[in-house]
Each structure stands twice: as structure tokens, then as C-alpha cells.
Design a protein around this motif. Structure first.
Motif, PDB file in Angstrom:
ATOM      1  N   VAL A 220     -41.838 -29.900  25.491  1.00  0.00           N
ATOM      2  CA  VAL A 220     -43.139 -29.231  25.529  1.00  0.00           C
ATOM      3  C   VAL A 220     -42.980 -27.796  26.000  1.00  0.00           C
ATOM      4  CG1 VAL A 220     -45.390 -29.202  26.669  1.00  0.00           C
ATOM      5  CG2 VAL A 220     -44.443 -31.362  25.830  1.00  0.00           C
ATOM      6  N   ARG A 221     -42.129 -27.623  26.998  1.00  0.00           N
ATOM      7  CA  ARG A 221     -41.896 -26.266  27.516  1.00  0.00           C
ATOM      8  C   ARG A 221     -41.249 -25.388  26.451  1.00  0.00           C
ATOM      9  NH1 ARG A 221     -37.716 -23.603  30.165  1.00  0.00           N
ATOM     10  NH2 ARG A 221     -38.429 -21.965  31.590  1.00  0.00           N
ATOM     11  N   GLY A 222     -40.279 -25.937  25.714  1.00  0.00           N
ATOM     12  CA  GLY A 222     -39.582 -25.152  24.701  1.00  0.00           C
ATOM     13  C   GLY A 222     -40.442 -24.781  23.515  1.00  0.00           C
ATOM     14  N   THR A 223     -41.420 -25.636  23.181  1.00  0.00           N
ATOM     15  CA  THR A 223     -42.308 -25.333  22.051  1.00  0.00           C
ATOM     16  C   THR A 223     -43.501 -24.491  22.465  1.00  0.00           C
ATOM     17  OG1 THR A 223     -43.586 -27.363  22.407  1.00  0.00           O
ATOM     18  CG2 THR A 223     -41.696 -27.490  20.899  1.00  0.00           C
ATOM     19  N   GLY A 224     -43.702 -24.344  23.785  1.00  0.00           N
ATOM     20  CA  GLY A 224     -44.884 -23.629  24.246  1.00  0.00           C
ATOM     21  C   GLY A 224     -46.155 -24.404  23.966  1.00  0.00           C
ATOM     22  N   GLY A 225     -46.017 -25.717  23.743  1.00  0.00           N
ATOM     23  CA  GLY A 225     -47.176 -26.550  23.454  1.00  0.00           C
ATOM     24  C   GLY A 225     -47.634 -26.496  22.018  1.00  0.00           C
ATOM     25  N   LEU A 227     -46.752 -27.353  17.988  1.00  0.00           N
ATOM     26  CA  LEU A 227     -45.882 -28.068  17.057  1.00  0.00           C
ATOM     27  C   LEU A 227     -45.303 -27.136  15.998  1.00  0.00           C
ATOM     28  CD1 LEU A 227     -47.897 -31.368  16.484  1.00  0.00           C
ATOM     29  CD2 LEU A 227     -45.880 -31.006  17.920  1.00  0.00           C
ATOM     30  N   ALA A 228     -45.897 -25.958  15.841  1.00  0.00           N
ATOM     31  CA  ALA A 228     -45.377 -24.994  14.869  1.00  0.00           C
ATOM     32  C   ALA A 228     -43.955 -24.568  15.219  1.00  0.00           C
ATOM     33  CB  ALA A 228     -46.286 -23.769  14.808  1.00  0.00           C
ATOM     34  N   ALA A 229     -43.634 -24.609  16.516  1.00  0.00           N
ATOM     35  CA  ALA A 229     -42.288 -24.228  16.945  1.00  0.00           C
ATOM     36  C   ALA A 229     -41.243 -25.212  16.421  1.00  0.00           C
ATOM     37  CB  ALA A 229     -42.219 -24.157  18.469  1.00  0.00           C
ATOM     38  N   TRP A 235     -34.534 -23.461  16.441  1.00  0.00           N
ATOM     39  CA  TRP A 235     -34.498 -24.259  17.667  1.00  0.00           C
ATOM     40  C   TRP A 235     -35.220 -25.584  17.464  1.00  0.00           C
ATOM     41  CZ3 TRP A 235     -38.188 -26.351  20.887  1.00  0.00           C
ATOM     42  CH2 TRP A 235     -37.766 -26.741  22.165  1.00  0.00           C
ATOM     43  N   GLY A 236     -36.389 -25.539  16.812  1.00  0.00           N
ATOM     44  CA  GLY A 236     -37.147 -26.745  16.553  1.00  0.00           C
ATOM     45  C   GLY A 236     -36.411 -27.706  15.648  1.00  0.00           C
ATOM     46  N   HIS A 237     -35.709 -27.181  14.632  1.00  0.00           N
ATOM     47  CA  HIS A 237     -34.952 -28.040  13.725  1.00  0.00           C
ATOM     48  C   HIS A 237     -33.794 -28.719  14.449  1.00  0.00           C
ATOM     49  CE1 HIS A 237     -36.432 -25.136  10.352  1.00  0.00           C
ATOM     50  NE2 HIS A 237     -37.380 -25.964  10.758  1.00  0.00           N
ATOM     51  N   VAL A 238     -33.134 -27.980  15.336  1.00  0.00           N
ATOM     52  CA  VAL A 238     -32.039 -28.569  16.112  1.00  0.00           C
ATOM     53  C   VAL A 238     -32.582 -29.637  17.051  1.00  0.00           C
ATOM     54  CG1 VAL A 238     -30.211 -28.104  17.792  1.00  0.00           C
ATOM     55  CG2 VAL A 238     -30.636 -26.484  15.939  1.00  0.00           C
ATOM     56  N   LEU A 239     -33.743 -29.378  17.652  1.00  0.00           N
ATOM     57  CA  LEU A 239     -34.359 -30.360  18.545  1.00  0.00           C
ATOM     58  C   LEU A 239     -34.706 -31.643  17.787  1.00  0.00           C
ATOM     59  CD1 LEU A 239     -35.547 -31.203  21.265  1.00  0.00           C
ATOM     60  CD2 LEU A 239     -37.672 -30.034  20.625  1.00  0.00           C
ATOM     61  N   LEU A 240     -35.236 -31.504  16.584  1.00  0.00           N
ATOM     62  CA  LEU A 240     -35.579 -32.684  15.785  1.00  0.00           C
ATOM     63  C   LEU A 240     -34.334 -33.496  15.446  1.00  0.00           C
ATOM     64  CD1 LEU A 240     -38.284 -31.215  13.365  1.00  0.00           C
ATOM     65  CD2 LEU A 240     -38.642 -32.809  15.264  1.00  0.00           C
ATOM     66  N   LEU A 241     -33.229 -32.812  15.142  1.00  0.00           N
ATOM     67  CA  LEU A 241     -31.971 -33.511  14.877  1.00  0.00           C
ATOM     68  C   LEU A 241     -31.527 -34.284  16.109  1.00  0.00           C
ATOM     69  CD1 LEU A 241     -29.454 -34.190  13.219  1.00  0.00           C
ATOM     70  CD2 LEU A 241     -28.488 -31.971  13.928  1.00  0.00           C
ATOM     71  N   ALA A 294     -27.027 -30.970  21.677  1.00  0.00           N
ATOM     72  CA  ALA A 294     -27.644 -30.417  22.887  1.00  0.00           C
ATOM     73  C   ALA A 294     -27.010 -29.082  23.266  1.00  0.00           C
ATOM     74  CB  ALA A 294     -27.504 -31.403  24.038  1.00  0.00           C
ATOM     75  N   ALA A 295     -25.709 -28.956  23.037  1.00  0.00           N
ATOM     76  CA  ALA A 295     -25.032 -27.679  23.318  1.00  0.00           C
ATOM     77  C   ALA A 295     -25.552 -26.579  22.409  1.00  0.00           C
ATOM     78  CB  ALA A 295     -23.523 -27.854  23.139  1.00  0.00           C
ATOM     79  N   ALA A 296     -25.745 -26.913  21.124  1.00  0.00           N
ATOM     80  CA  ALA A 296     -26.302 -25.923  20.184  1.00  0.00           C
ATOM     81  C   ALA A 296     -27.726 -25.564  20.576  1.00  0.00           C
ATOM     82  CB  ALA A 296     -26.263 -26.484  18.765  1.00  0.00           C
ATOM     83  N   LEU A 297     -28.498 -26.552  21.025  1.00  0.00           N
ATOM     84  CA  LEU A 297     -29.882 -26.315  21.424  1.00  0.00           C
ATOM     85  C   LEU A 297     -29.946 -25.378  22.631  1.00  0.00           C
ATOM     86  CD1 LEU A 297     -32.721 -27.387  20.582  1.00  0.00           C
ATOM     87  CD2 LEU A 297     -32.507 -29.029  22.449  1.00  0.00           C
ATOM     88  N   ALA A 298     -29.049 -25.585  23.587  1.00  0.00           N
ATOM     89  CA  ALA A 298     -29.033 -24.756  24.799  1.00  0.00           C
ATOM     90  C   ALA A 298     -28.671 -23.305  24.509  1.00  0.00           C
ATOM     91  CB  ALA A 298     -28.066 -25.343  25.817  1.00  0.00           C
TER      92      ALA A 298
END
Length: 308
Positions: A220-225, A227-229, A235-241, A294-298
Motif C-alpha cells: 500500500v505504501r509503495g503504490t501510494g494507495g 492501483l494505477a501504480a 515497480w508494480g509489474h515486479v510486485l505482481l510477479l 524482491a531484490a529487483a523490487l527493492a
């Protein structure tokens, strides 16, 4: 997110840090769980305990080296210099940046963990090891985006808990599936395997709860609340993976806990023991994938920043 050689190097070293730290955490658990059953040289659990000891030492050593290499890549990224020239920037990064301060914490903890791994097992070694693991988790968390909220903040505290719980879950699965549990495959060790499998399953369930709760906060913090993020940022695509891989790992862990483990306790058969070990192995491979992602996301710009 600029996917150049420097970024790839950072992500590779960060992934190695994630995997080696998890492996060390999981091996610490197995070394403690199996110690009492491995005192006798001829004990059925002796081989598994020795594997846990070797895994802990190897993983702790790799963790120290990977953290050192990550700092070099990070120094090159901060200074904009070539990798060889980054050696001269390292002292400045350590002395003048929050990344340097966080790295010192994580590296100190990893060195203590490595030293403890070569000390004869006992309550004191376990206590020092767990203190070092908590310190590494705190330093590791402060190296990521959570530190943007400050080195003393709820975001960093929750992310530290996320790193610790994720390392416990992934660690016992990876170390168990890829190293320790196969050494308990003999019929003579079946009782130890059943008890250890129960410990793995119970601890994993406990850790997963913390991982999901703290992961939700981070997401939630990373998307800023918004869902468009998720839909409109790398970043969002990596998070979904990452979420997909976590979901598959949860399903495999659930199958082991709900179906295979109860059957193994009833029958104590070789086939059921093999099924548990195989599912744990597959879950371990998935968790390695989660830690790499997770490393790529960070090392990606958070979604809320990329979409403005």
C-alpha cells in the motif's frame, strides 16, 4: 528504472544477500532442532544436523561477501563512477550516507553470525546467532525504500519485521527442501523427520502471517494507495510477479500442511515422507524466485513515484 550493467550488478548482489541470509536463518533453526538427536555419532539425525551446520557456515560466509560486493556496486551507483573507481568512494558512502550507516549494521550482524556459526552449538551460540539475525534484518530493511520515512519510523520497523519473517519462512523452506530434510529420508530417521516436518510447517504458518500483514503495508505504501501504480509502473509489474510466486509457494505449503503431513503422521511411510520432501523442495525453489524478485523490487523506483 534504468536496467544497465550497474543495476543488474546491484540486483544480483542483493539477490545473493537475500538468498544467503534466508539460508543461514533456516539452517540456524535446523541446527537447533536437530542438535539433541545428533549427539551420538551413529544417530540417524546426525547427517542432517551436519548438513545444517555446513549450510549455516557456507551461507553466512556468502552473506558477508555479497554484502561487501553490494556496497561496491552501490558506491558506484551513488557516485556515477566506474566499478573499479568505486573503491575510493566507499569510505565516503559509509561515513556520510544513511545507506552506509545501514550497511554497517547489516554487515556487523553478518560477521557476528559467521563467527557464531563456527562455535560449538549451545544456548549461548543460539542466542548470539538470533541477535545477529535481528541486527542483519534491521540493517537490511534500512537499505531499502522504507528508510525514506526515516531511520526511526513505523515504516522501517514494519519492514524490519517483514524482512525477518520472510527470511524465517523462506529460510526453513529453502534450507529444509534443498539441504537438510533429504538427509532424514532413511526409515531409521522417520520419527525425527515427522517431528521436524511438523516444526517446519508450524513455524512457516506463523511466519507467513507476519509476511502477508507487513507485505500488505509495504504494498500500500509503495503504490501510494492507487492501483494505477500496479498497472502502469515497472515497480508494480515486479510486485505482481512477486505476489504470484508467493501465492504458489503458499499453495504448496498449504498442501504439505493440510494433506501430506497428516498422512505422514498416520502412516510414517517412505512414500509420504518423499511427498513431503518433494513439495518442500518445490516450495524452496519458488522462494528463491521470490527473493530474487524482491531484490529487483527493492532496486526499482516505487510505483507512486513513477506515476507521479
Amino acid at each position: 528504472m534504468k536496467t544497465d550493467w550497474l543495476w543488474l550488478g546491484q540486483v544480483t548482489m542483493a539477490a545473493l544477500v537475500n538468498v544467503s541470509f534466508a539460508f543461514a536463518v533456516g539452517s540456524t533453526f535446523f541446527a537447533a532442532w536437530l542438535r539433541a538427536d545428533a549427539r551420538n555419532q551413529a544417530a540417524p539425525a546426525r547427517a542432517a544436523w551436519l548438513r545444517a551446520q555446513r549450510s549455516l557456515r557456507a551461507a553466512a560466509f556468502v552473506l558477508v561477501v555479497a554484502l561487501a560486493m553490494w556496497l561496491l556496486y552501490e558506491s558506484a551507483a551513488i557516485s556515477g563512477s566506474a566499478l573499479p573507481a568505486a573503491f575510493g568512494v566507499v569510505p565516503t558512502v559509509l561515513a556520510q550516507t544513511h545507506v552506509g550507516a545501514a550497511w554497517i549494521v547489516a554487515f556487523t550482524g553478518s560477521v557476528v553470525l559467521l563467527i557464531a556459526a563456527f562455535v560449538d552449538g549451545g544456548p549461548l551460540r543460539d542466542g548470539v546467532s538470533w541477535l545477529a539475525i535481528v541486527v542483519v534484518s534491521a540493517g537490511h530493511a534500512a537499505l531499502g525504500h522504507a528508510a525514506d520515512a526515516g531511520l526511526v519510523s513505523a515504516a522501517l520497523g514494519l519492514h524490519t519485521l517483514h524482512v525477518l519473517s520472510a527470511s524465517v519462512w523462506s529460510g526453513i523452506v529453502i534450507a529444509g527442501g534443498l539441504s537438510v530434510m533429504p538427509a532424514l529420508g532413511t526409515s531409521a530417521a522417520r520419527g525425527v523427520l515427522i517431528r521436524t516436518a511438523g516444526q517446519v510447517s508450524s513455524l512457516a504458518l506463523f511466519a507467513v502471517g507476519f509476511v502477508l500483514a507487513t507485505g500488505l503495508f509495504n504494498g500500500v505504501r509503495g503504490t501510494g494507495g492507487s492501483l494505477a501504480a500496479l498497472a502502469h509502473s515497472a515497480w508494480g509489474h515486479v510486485l505482481l510477479l512477486k505476489l504470484v510466486l508467493v501465492l504458489f509457494a503458499v499453495v504448496l505449503g498449504g498442501l504439505n500442511r493440510i494433506s501430506t503431513l497428516p498422512r505422514l503422521k498416520r502412516t510414517a511411510s517412505t512414500a509420504d515422507a518423499r511427498d513431503f520432501a518433494n513439495l518442500l523442495y518445490l516450495e524452496g525453489l519458488l522462494m528463491i524466485g521470490v527473493l530474487v524478485v524482491a531484490a529487483a523490487l527493492a532496486h526499482s523506483v516505487p510505483g507512486y513515484v513513477m506515476i507521479g
